[in-house]
Design a protein around this motif. Structure first.
Motif, mmCIF file in Angstrom:
data_model
loop_
_atom_site.group_PDB
_atom_site.id
_atom_site.type_symbol
_atom_site.label_atom_id
_atom_site.label_comp_id
_atom_site.label_asym_id
_atom_site.label_seq_id
_atom_site.Cartn_x
_atom_site.Cartn_y
_atom_site.Cartn_z
ATOM 1 N N GLY A 152 0.865 -1.187 0.000
ATOM 2 C CA GLY A 152 0.000 0.000 0.000
ATOM 3 C C GLY A 152 0.892 1.224 0.000
ATOM 4 N N ILE A 153 0.306 2.376 -0.214
ATOM 5 C CA ILE A 153 1.115 3.607 -0.223
ATOM 6 C C ILE A 153 0.294 4.730 0.403
ATOM 7 N N GLY A 154 0.956 5.794 0.810
ATOM 8 C CA GLY A 154 0.252 6.915 1.436
ATOM 9 C C GLY A 154 -0.430 6.431 2.704
ATOM 10 N N GLY A 155 -1.712 6.740 2.817
ATOM 11 C CA GLY A 155 -2.457 6.352 4.004
ATOM 12 C C GLY A 155 -2.579 4.845 4.166
ATOM 13 N N LYS A 207 -7.472 2.076 -0.604
ATOM 14 C CA LYS A 207 -8.851 2.551 -0.494
ATOM 15 C C LYS A 207 -9.529 2.492 -1.866
ATOM 16 N N THR A 208 -8.855 2.989 -2.876
ATOM 17 C CA THR A 208 -9.474 3.059 -4.204
ATOM 18 C C THR A 208 -9.247 1.791 -5.022
ATOM 19 N N PHE A 209 -8.192 1.062 -4.725
ATOM 20 C CA PHE A 209 -7.753 -0.109 -5.481
ATOM 21 C C PHE A 209 -7.438 0.255 -6.932
ATOM 22 N N THR A 210 -6.972 1.471 -7.128
ATOM 23 C CA THR A 210 -6.565 1.885 -8.473
ATOM 24 C C THR A 210 -5.176 2.517 -8.442
ATOM 25 N N THR A 211 -4.598 2.679 -7.285
ATOM 26 C CA THR A 211 -3.340 3.415 -7.166
ATOM 27 C C THR A 211 -2.212 2.696 -7.912
ATOM 28 N N GLN A 212 -1.551 3.454 -8.781
ATOM 29 C CA GLN A 212 -0.564 2.847 -9.686
ATOM 30 C C GLN A 212 0.499 2.026 -8.949
ATOM 31 N N GLU A 213 1.076 2.605 -7.920
ATOM 32 C CA GLU A 213 2.154 1.928 -7.196
ATOM 33 C C GLU A 213 1.666 0.619 -6.597
ATOM 34 N N THR A 214 0.502 0.681 -5.959
ATOM 35 C CA THR A 214 -0.009 -0.489 -5.242
ATOM 36 C C THR A 214 -0.428 -1.586 -6.203
ATOM 37 N N MET A 215 -1.065 -1.188 -7.297
ATOM 38 C CA MET A 215 -1.499 -2.209 -8.262
ATOM 39 C C MET A 215 -0.284 -2.850 -8.943
ATOM 40 N N GLY A 269 -7.950 8.478 3.369
ATOM 41 C CA GLY A 269 -6.787 7.583 3.399
ATOM 42 C C GLY A 269 -5.874 7.853 4.584
ATOM 43 N N ARG A 270 -5.584 9.120 4.846
ATOM 44 C CA ARG A 270 -4.648 9.445 5.932
ATOM 45 C C ARG A 270 -5.303 9.368 7.304
ATOM 46 N N TYR A 271 -6.586 9.048 7.313
ATOM 47 C CA TYR A 271 -7.319 8.896 8.586
ATOM 48 C C TYR A 271 -7.775 7.449 8.740
ATOM 49 N N MET A 354 0.311 17.555 6.258
ATOM 50 C CA MET A 354 0.606 18.321 5.039
ATOM 51 C C MET A 354 -0.356 18.011 3.900
ATOM 52 N N GLU A 355 -0.826 16.757 3.820
ATOM 53 C CA GLU A 355 -1.820 16.468 2.782
ATOM 54 C C GLU A 355 -3.161 17.080 3.200
ATOM 55 N N SER A 356 -3.362 17.220 4.506
ATOM 56 C CA SER A 356 -4.630 17.797 4.971
ATOM 57 C C SER A 356 -4.644 19.313 4.829
ATOM 58 N N ASP A 498 -9.609 16.833 1.399
ATOM 59 C CA ASP A 498 -9.375 16.438 0.000
ATOM 60 C C ASP A 498 -7.872 16.482 -0.266
ATOM 61 N N GLN A 499 -7.436 16.108 -1.444
ATOM 62 C CA GLN A 499 -6.002 16.110 -1.782
ATOM 63 C C GLN A 499 -5.821 16.226 -3.285
ATOM 64 N N TRP A 500 -6.453 17.251 -3.846
ATOM 65 C CA TRP A 500 -6.367 17.419 -5.302
ATOM 66 C C TRP A 500 -4.930 17.668 -5.732
ATOM 67 N N GLY A 501 -4.137 18.167 -4.818
ATOM 68 C CA GLY A 501 -2.753 18.516 -5.150
ATOM 69 C C GLY A 501 -1.884 17.339 -5.551
ATOM 70 N N VAL A 502 -2.357 16.118 -5.344
ATOM 71 C CA VAL A 502 -1.524 14.972 -5.743
ATOM 72 C C VAL A 502 -1.881 14.486 -7.148
ATOM 73 N N GLU A 503 -2.917 15.074 -7.734
ATOM 74 C CA GLU A 503 -3.448 14.529 -8.998
ATOM 75 C C GLU A 503 -2.619 14.844 -10.236
ATOM 76 N N GLY A 505 0.555 15.394 -10.899
ATOM 77 C CA GLY A 505 1.743 14.565 -11.106
ATOM 78 C C GLY A 505 1.360 13.164 -11.582
ATOM 79 N N LYS A 506 0.294 12.611 -10.961
ATOM 80 C CA LYS A 506 -0.172 11.268 -11.342
ATOM 81 C C LYS A 506 -0.577 11.248 -12.807
ATOM 82 N N GLN A 507 -1.345 12.283 -13.189
ATOM 83 C CA GLN A 507 -1.882 12.387 -14.551
ATOM 84 C C GLN A 507 -0.743 12.480 -15.570
HETATM 85 O O1 G6P Z 1 -5.358 3.794 -0.492
HETATM 86 P P1 G6P Z 1 -5.197 4.280 -1.899
HETATM 87 O O2 G6P Z 1 -6.490 4.504 -2.599
HETATM 88 O O3 G6P Z 1 -4.303 3.343 -2.680
HETATM 89 O O4 G6P Z 1 -4.481 5.672 -1.844
HETATM 90 C C1 G6P Z 1 -3.191 5.832 -1.374
HETATM 91 C C2 G6P Z 1 -2.807 7.290 -1.280
HETATM 92 O O5 G6P Z 1 -2.701 7.835 -2.577
HETATM 93 C C3 G6P Z 1 -3.283 9.054 -2.959
HETATM 94 O O6 G6P Z 1 -2.547 9.608 -3.990
HETATM 95 C C4 G6P Z 1 -3.507 10.069 -1.871
HETATM 96 O O7 G6P Z 1 -2.704 11.190 -2.002
HETATM 97 C C5 G6P Z 1 -3.370 9.538 -0.476
HETATM 98 O O8 G6P Z 1 -4.220 10.270 0.355
HETATM 99 C C6 G6P Z 1 -3.708 8.088 -0.377
HETATM 100 O O9 G6P Z 1 -3.564 7.665 0.964
#
Ligand code: G6P
Length: 542
Positions: A152-155, A207-215, A269-271, A354-356, A498-503, A505-507
């Protein structure tokens, strides 16, 4: 531009007060009032806070509390606890506090009490944990599970890693726990080094099951497992579980939803370390230990919800942080745990804070005209003392510090703990009191060296002095900072959830991947990015 906050009377009163207090030295504030060290203290949920070494007086605290009141903090706290959709940009409620509500409590969201659902998941987690630790749950070849790898990553990583490290003393030493987060394959390769696939369980936490690193890591883990178990796909069911809010994506990945532990979109995620995302924590410390941790969270929640603002620990710490950010121009805050078990606590807090609160528009979408969230950083004591404390003591930046210390060591060996504690007390004292030129001279220092050896002092700190690090205390401590973040977010009128600021870079990364995999794709970035990609294309070996 939003000026509402800075134009409020409460803010202006603080500005005026700041001009009166900014040059007053902590040395004088302590000299003037011999009770100061006892007066500015507070106990809540097993934590003792000494905030007397801050650049404030009783008047400052009154004015800060008035600011919180003018921002309607009590109403906002109630709005959060009662499940209103305060995460307006994502149209979601913010109910991490329901994750630690005791069985039988009632938290109604969308007309439904969510507490029974929370406990249903906790009970399923507990029964899974018991089956793993008793050996009833076996790997595909019939071997007992001895290794757990959380992907997993982040939260979905920082909370579990932090809690695992923090509670290692209480953990089941028969289980090897590893954590993979980075998309850098080195993380996966090193974390699985030496593990027997037949004895390894992967927890895919997302949480989303779509995060690039985790998948990516989860797919690599599946291949690693199948490679070790002669390609038998039916092995996945015994070696993979998922923690997620997205059942459909879990199923699509090939994990049976019977092996999924869910949570809800009202948990950020961070909570989420106290939700199903805490499965690795529960595997380490057992269901009773996990429940103790939840009880600590809940105790701090209750304190935050019910204590008067001027007796409220998260409110006081949040306000003091804001006092330095907005009135003294402090840009960072150091979190310095004097406990090796809390080595990952600063990293955990970085995402939480910081993400909050790393936002620059108000809830109404207007640019703020004041600073918001500080940069959080830190290392466990005493290591930091031999590294960056120089700058905190004698540098030009004002860096408020949170010291976190425990009266009892979990590893009482010789006089280590007295030495550790002597250091934390000494640091707070040195930062506050400093050392004057006269004191330096009196030690016989040559005149040319005097300026170099002077400590200005007047550098603020909080000290949390806690009896002993336990699962319960960890829960209280995390909830303390969660609510501290919320307190500040309310006053700054931003959305901490929210955490729009991480989007962005991902995109962009998503678009760049094919450009790295084929040299035929035409590049249309800025000239720097184009040149870097071209250089990568020609330098990489395959
Ligand atoms: O748990 P996930 O959906 O994989 O998300 C993992 C993390 O990635 C995102 O980019 C968010 O910035 C984080 O708040 C989140 O905790």
């Amino acid at each position: 531009m939003s000026n509402t906050l800075v134009q409020s009377d409460a803010w202006k009163n603080l500005q005026q007060h700041h001009t009166e207090i900014k040059d007053r030295h902590l040395r004088d504030l302590f000299a003037e009032d011999s009770t100061r060290g006892k007066k500015f203290t507070l106990e809540a949920a097993g934590l003792f806070l000494d905030y007397s070494k801050n650049r404030m007086t009783g008047e400052t605290m009154k004015l800060l509390v008035a600011l919180a009141r003018s921002a309607t903090l009590p109403d906002r706290i109630e709005a959060m606890f009662s499940g209103q959709k305060i995460n307006t940009t994502e149209d979601r409620a913010v109910l991490h506090t329901a994750l630690r509500a005791p069985r039988g409590a009632e938290v109604v969201f969308d007309g439904k009490n969510v507490v029974p659902d929370v406990h249903e998941v906790l009970d399923r987690m507990a029964s899974f944990v018991n089956r793993i630790s008793s050996g009833e749950w076996k790997g595909h070849t019939g071997k007992k599970i001895r290794n757990v790898v959380n992907i997993g990553i982040g939260g979905s990583d920082l909370g579990p890693v932090m809690a695992y490290e923090a509670l290692r003393h209480y953990s089941n030493r028969e289980l090897t726990m590893r954590f993979v987060s980075n998309v850098d394959a080195t993380d996966f390769a090193e974390s699985t080094q030496g593990l027997d696939p037949a004895e390894t369980l992967f927890i895919v936490a997302s949480k989303t099951f779509t995060t690039q690193e985790t998948m990516t890591n989860a797919n690599t883990a599946r291949a690693w497992l199948l490679d070790g178990l002669e390609g038998d796909k039916s092995a996945v069911a015994k070696h993979f579980v998922a923690l997620s809010t997205n059942a459909e994506a879990v199923r699509a990945f090939g994990i049976d939803t019977d092996n999924m532990f869910g949570f809800w979109d009202w948990v950020g995620g961070r909570y989420s370390m106290d939700s199903a995302i805490g499965l690795s924590t529960m595997l380490a410390i057992g269901p009773d230990g996990f429940r103790e941790m939840l009880a600590g969270f809940h105790e701090m929640d209750t304190h935050y919800r019910t204590a008067p603002l001027d007796q409220n620990m998260p409110v006081i710490m949040g306000l003091l942080g804001l006092w330095y950010s907005n009135f003294f121009g402090a840009q960072t805050l150091a979190v310095l745990p004097y406990d090796q078990y809390l080595s990952r606590f600063p990293a955990y807090l970085q995402q939480l804070t910081m993400e909050s609160n790393g936002k620059s528009v108000t809830l109404e979408g207007k640019r703020v005209s004041y600073d918001t969230g500080a940069v959080y950083w830190g290392e466990p004591g005493t290591n930091g003392q031999h590294s960056f404390y120089q700058l905190i003591h004698q540098g030009t930046h004002l860096i408020p510090c949170d010291f976190i210390a425990f009266a009892n060591s979990l590893n009482p060996i010789g006089d280590h703990h007295d030495k550790l504690m002597a250091n934390v007390f000494a640091q707070g004292e040195a930062l506050a009191m400093g050392k004057t030129a006269d004191q330096v001279r009196a030690e016989g220092t040559s005149e040319s060296l005097v300026p170099h050896r002077v400590f200005e002092g007047n550098r603020p700190s909080n000290t949390l002095l806690i009896d002993k690090l336990t699962p319960r205390v960890l829960g209280s401590l995390v909830a303390l900072y969660e609510h501290c973040v919320f307190t500040q977010g309310v006053i700054w009128n931003i959305n901490p959830f929210d955490q729009w600021g991480v989007e962005l870079g991902k995109q962009l990364a998503k678009a760049i991947i094919p450009e790295l995999q084929s040299s035929d794709v035409k590049l249309s970035h800025d000239s720097s990015t184009n040149a870097l990609i071209e250089r990568y294309r020609t330098t990489k070996s395959s």
